[in-house]
Design a protein around this motif. Structure first.
Motif, PDB file in Angstrom:
ATOM      1  N   PRO A  49      23.622 -60.809 -14.518  1.00 37.66           N
ATOM      2  CA  PRO A  49      22.721 -61.124 -13.413  1.00 37.66           C
ATOM      3  C   PRO A  49      23.404 -61.294 -12.056  1.00 37.66           C
ATOM      4  O   PRO A  49      22.732 -61.359 -11.035  1.00 37.66           O
ATOM      5  N   LEU A  50      24.749 -61.381 -12.029  1.00 35.72           N
ATOM      6  CA  LEU A  50      25.421 -61.713 -10.775  1.00 35.72           C
ATOM      7  C   LEU A  50      25.271 -60.631  -9.718  1.00 35.72           C
ATOM      8  O   LEU A  50      25.200 -60.927  -8.520  1.00 35.72           O
ATOM      9  N   VAL A 348      24.181 -70.272 -12.743  1.00 33.08           N
ATOM     10  CA  VAL A 348      24.467 -70.918 -14.029  1.00 33.08           C
ATOM     11  C   VAL A 348      23.270 -70.773 -14.957  1.00 33.08           C
ATOM     12  O   VAL A 348      23.405 -70.400 -16.128  1.00 33.08           O
ATOM     13  N   GLU A 349      22.068 -71.047 -14.444  1.00 34.58           N
ATOM     14  CA  GLU A 349      20.843 -70.940 -15.247  1.00 34.58           C
ATOM     15  C   GLU A 349      20.636 -69.524 -15.769  1.00 34.58           C
ATOM     16  O   GLU A 349      20.150 -69.326 -16.878  1.00 34.58           O
ATOM     17  N   ALA A 350      21.032 -68.537 -14.962  1.00 39.18           N
ATOM     18  CA  ALA A 350      20.854 -67.136 -15.356  1.00 39.18           C
ATOM     19  C   ALA A 350      21.895 -66.679 -16.370  1.00 39.18           C
ATOM     20  O   ALA A 350      21.807 -65.560 -16.891  1.00 39.18           O
ATOM     21  N   GLY A 351      22.878 -67.529 -16.658  1.00 33.21           N
ATOM     22  CA  GLY A 351      23.913 -67.170 -17.628  1.00 33.21           C
ATOM     23  C   GLY A 351      25.042 -66.349 -17.046  1.00 33.21           C
ATOM     24  O   GLY A 351      25.855 -65.794 -17.787  1.00 33.21           O
ATOM     25  N   ALA A 363      22.343 -77.135 -16.359  1.00 35.96           N
ATOM     26  CA  ALA A 363      21.811 -75.812 -15.997  1.00 35.96           C
ATOM     27  C   ALA A 363      22.193 -74.739 -17.013  1.00 35.96           C
ATOM     28  O   ALA A 363      21.641 -73.634 -16.983  1.00 35.96           O
ATOM     29  N   VAL A 364      23.135 -75.032 -17.913  1.00 36.12           N
ATOM     30  CA  VAL A 364      23.556 -74.050 -18.915  1.00 36.12           C
ATOM     31  C   VAL A 364      22.501 -73.977 -20.013  1.00 36.12           C
ATOM     32  O   VAL A 364      22.261 -74.941 -20.724  1.00 36.12           O
ATOM     33  N   LYS A 365      21.850 -72.833 -20.133  1.00 35.30           N
ATOM     34  CA  LYS A 365      20.753 -72.673 -21.096  1.00 35.30           C
ATOM     35  C   LYS A 365      21.186 -71.969 -22.382  1.00 35.30           C
ATOM     36  O   LYS A 365      20.714 -72.289 -23.467  1.00 35.30           O
TER      37      LYS A 365
END
Length: 427
Positions: A49-50, A348-351, A363-365
């Protein structure tokens, strides 16, 4: 590794890059408007996602600062390293550039190419975890801010392990080698490796050196420039023991990392049981292949029986942003903008990255990334990638020599001797 990663170059380096947008700056009429500034930003986040997140952050910064235009150059890992090498040779750095810190950043600092941003970021430094900041600080000064931190470990396909009768990940190196044999016996390719790119292979030698010789020995080798001691040779012997099992996919010597037929996709598409890679692996697997979903698991590099290194010692690094010496003040503001809690936690949320800010852990899912973050938090010691921790020429020799060891064209003794020779020539 490193690593924040890699697919295809999505932009080419603009001619005349570097040095603060001075040639593009024009003073506003009547002194009422700020000067127009073009910021040259190099990074290597070519995977989702970055890739999209960083582009979105740039647009948001431009919206808040109408006088600023951000010109991004996005390159895959090896091409990016080559561009960084040209920085030192040309004497000009881009305004903002991705860095892994360590010895490579130190060489750029020594060459006068990196801005000391200590006073500029003093207000936000307390927000970062010490481990995340450490690679970008030298002699009490700060030369960059972190965007990611993590560790290298084995990412594996649970179904393929089950097919081979492996009920739990190996905790020791001897058990790991036995599991490689079990996978082969079950008709499964045990490991995917990007032999063409070399840096993924150096992870094996580096981790084995850590487990056998210990962290202190690696740090001492950087000082006395001697990689011929018995424990380093033993690390090479264990890499050879693995390579002798022929555990890698067909054609691995010509394989890249993140291409549709590369290391990451080979694991992602179920054609190999595991890869030794950093915290970005799940994102690149999704980007380059089908993705394993719930079948993807993670385990740390195994302990080596009788070794001096602790099994809890972690190897890896993160990513950060540094600022060129001649960059305008807006470059530092952009780096601070990228690492604000509200902005960074979205990545972070997006991995895409792991926490670098205090209090960001929630935020780490992704469960595997949570496991990495937890192991990292409890790590007894930490070793930066060797091709970043050591001066560039030494790091490159590590990569080259280990690649030859894996290919069977160099002995463990020759690996140690060749790295030592380059290290001493850097004195």
């Amino acid at each position: 590794m490193k690593r924040s990663l890699v697919l295809i170059a999505t932009a080419v380096l603009a001619a005349g890059c570097g040095g603060g947008g001075g040639e593009n700056a024009t003073q506003g009429q009547g002194g009422g408007s700020p000067a127009k500034v073009t910021l040259e930003w190099w990074h290597l986040s070519t995977s989702e996602p970055l890739k999209s997140l960083w582009a979105q952050r740039a647009k948001e910064f431009e919206a808040k600062n109408p006088n600023v235009t951000i010109k991004a150059t996005v390159l895959e890992n090896d091409a990016y390293k080559a561009k960084l090498t040209t920085i030192t040779q040309s004497g000009k750095a881009p305004d903002i550039f991705a860095t892994w810190g360590g010895g490579v950043l130190k060489q750029q600092i020594d060459a006068g190419l990196v801005k000391d941003i200590t006073s500029d970021v003093a207000d936000v430094l307390p927000n970062f975890t010490p481990a995340a900041l450490s690679a970008y600080q030298l002699d009490g000064k700060t030369y960059g801010l972190p965007t990611d931190i993590g560790m290298v470990g084995f990412w594996y396909n649970k179904k393929l392990f089950e097919k081979a009768g492996i009920t739990q990940p190996p905790a020791t190196w001897s058990a790991f080698l036995e599991d490689v044999k079990k996978l082969k016996a079950a008709g499964v390719t045990p490991i995917a490796l990007a032999g063409k790119e070399k840096w993924p292979g150096h992870y094996y030698w580096a981790y084995l050196a850590m487990r056998i010789a210990g962290l202190d020995a690696l740090k001492q080798a950087a000082v006395d420039k001697d990689f011929t001691k018995p424990d380093f040779i033993a690390a090479g012997q264990q890499v050879k023991a693995l390579a002798d099992l022929q555990p890698f996919q067909k054609g691995f010597l010509g394989a890249a990392y993140s291409t549709p037929d590369g290391q990451s996709a080979t694991v992602s598409n179920g054609k190999a049981a595991m890869e030794l890679m950093g915290q970005w692996a799940p994102a690149v697997q999704k980007d380059s292949g089908k993705g394993l979903g719930d079948d993807l698991g993670f385990f740390p590099f195994p302990a080596v029986e009788g070794g001096k290194g602790a099994a809890t010692d972690a190897f890896g690094g993160g990513g950060g942003l540094a600022v060129g010496t001649d960059a305008p003040k807006e470059a530092v503001e952009f780096v601070k903008f990228m690492t604000e809690m509200g902005n960074h936690s979205k990545a972070v949320e997006a991995g895409g990255v792991l926490p670098v800010l205090k209090g960001e852990e929630s935020a780490v899912k992704d469960p595997n990334l949570k496991q990495v973050a937890t192991m990292l938090a409890s790590a007894g010691g930490y070793q930066l990638y060797l091709d970043q921790a050591y001066p560039p020429a030494v790091g490159q020799q590590v990569n080259d020599s280990v690649a030859e060891l894996i290919a069977g064209t160099k002995t463990p003794e020759e690996v140690g001797a060749d790295i030592t020779e380059v290290a001493k020539s850097e004195e």
